[in-house]
Design an enzyme around this catalytic site. Sequence first.
Site, PDB file in Angstrom:
ATOM      1  N   SER A 275       0.815  -1.207   0.000  1.00 53.99           N
ATOM      2  CA  SER A 275       0.000   0.000   0.000  1.00 53.99           C
ATOM      3  C   SER A 275       0.848   1.255   0.000  1.00 53.99           C
ATOM      4  CB  SER A 275      -0.915   0.020   1.235  1.00 53.99           C
ATOM      5  OG  SER A 275      -0.144  -0.014   2.428  1.00 53.99           O
TER       6      SER A 275
ATOM      7  N   HIS B 291      -3.357  -3.755  -5.585  1.00 52.48           N
ATOM      8  CA  HIS B 291      -3.588  -3.167  -4.264  1.00 52.48           C
ATOM      9  C   HIS B 291      -5.064  -3.262  -3.901  1.00 52.48           C
ATOM     10  CE1 HIS B 291      -3.772   0.528  -1.460  1.00 52.48           C
ATOM     11  NE2 HIS B 291      -3.508  -0.562  -0.771  1.00 52.48           N
TER      12      HIS B 291
ATOM     13  N   GLU C 224      -6.419  -1.286  -7.106  1.00 53.56           N
ATOM     14  CA  GLU C 224      -5.505  -0.469  -7.901  1.00 53.56           C
ATOM     15  C   GLU C 224      -4.508  -1.384  -8.616  1.00 53.56           C
ATOM     16  OE1 GLU C 224      -5.106   3.846  -5.760  1.00 53.56           O
ATOM     17  OE2 GLU C 224      -4.160   2.160  -4.719  1.00 53.56           O
TER      18      GLU C 224
ATOM     19  N   ASN D  52      -4.817   6.102  -1.452  1.00 51.47           N
ATOM     20  CA  ASN D  52      -4.212   6.490  -0.171  1.00 51.47           C
ATOM     21  C   ASN D  52      -3.667   7.905  -0.224  1.00 51.47           C
ATOM     22  OD1 ASN D  52      -4.834   4.212   1.268  1.00 51.47           O
ATOM     23  ND2 ASN D  52      -2.899   3.182   0.834  1.00 51.47           N
TER      24      ASN D  52
END
Length: 354
Positions: A120, A141, A153, A191
């Site tokens: 991540s 991800h 992702e 994120n």
Amino acid sequence: MRDLHRPAQHVHVVGAGTMGGDIAAWCALRGLTVTLQDQNAERLAPAFARAAGLFAERLKDPLRARDALDRIIPDVAGDGVGRADVIIEAIFENLEAKQQLFKHLETKARPDALLATNTSSIPLEKIGAALADPSRLVGLHFFNPVPRMMLVEIVSGADTLASLVPQAAAFTRQIDKLPLPVKSAPGFLVNRILAPYLMEAMRCVDEGIAPETVDEAALAFGMPVGPIELADTVGLDICLAVGKMLDPDANSPKRLTELIAAGNLGRKTKRGFYDWSSGKAAKGPAGSVPDGLTDRLIRPLLDEAQAAMAEHIVADADLVDAGAIFGTGFAPFTGGPLHYLASRGEFVPPSGQR
């Protein structure tokens, strides 16, 4: 490279923690054979218990649930690596550990197998540096909780073979998830835009605003869950790590660091900003939301969405908005952060988009 038209049949997952175990369970739920690897049987047991609960909830039929559980094979020795179509690394976020693992996996995997990391926060270029052929590495991800979060992702590093992106996307669609191609950059897309929003929410708590009030301000905007409850769900240690990775010089929120130091990491430890002993966040009354609090919370997310677009982390504004809605829960009725800004005259999409 594996034929895009031939669906994957066997997935090997390394790491049976919350993410790895739940990725394995989801793949088995979608009909794939899964070998799940960790250091010993004791580390595998909680993942199998969570998988059994997921299958009972989703499949209803005990026989079908048993069949799904039978599709997950405990594999401490890692024998499944050489047979797998897709290999997903989901161990803890440590560069050296991931590098050593991929050096080993590369020697055992089939030449046409997809080698993927669920990192991540670590750039793919750094993980891939340990490989004889760094072009084989791609990011898959997933988001926590895996059964509820539909976005994955698809991360391509500077060395990633371009043909792996559609291959990874095809696998993602096969397991009924939504693929979002992104470039390898700190925080990728989701994120990157989520962390500043969560950190701003925690700074509000440091200033004396109740967590319930902060969450209520976000709910009033249309978020499906408040940022403090979301941080507890993601894991406070993960929030801190991502925040530090994105802005190493920033001072971390005081309450966040205190909770982590005490071992209170959120939902997974039954206590964070909220008490999770019952399985849900125990909240008191929210009280009235101060003027300007909602805008204060949302602004960092909006700013980072614009920056990610300007840096071409994803291909276009629509993908930024899709990533924000499906990855962060950004108020869906707004159309996403860039669409929301455009409606207020604060963002003009590049020529040819929308």
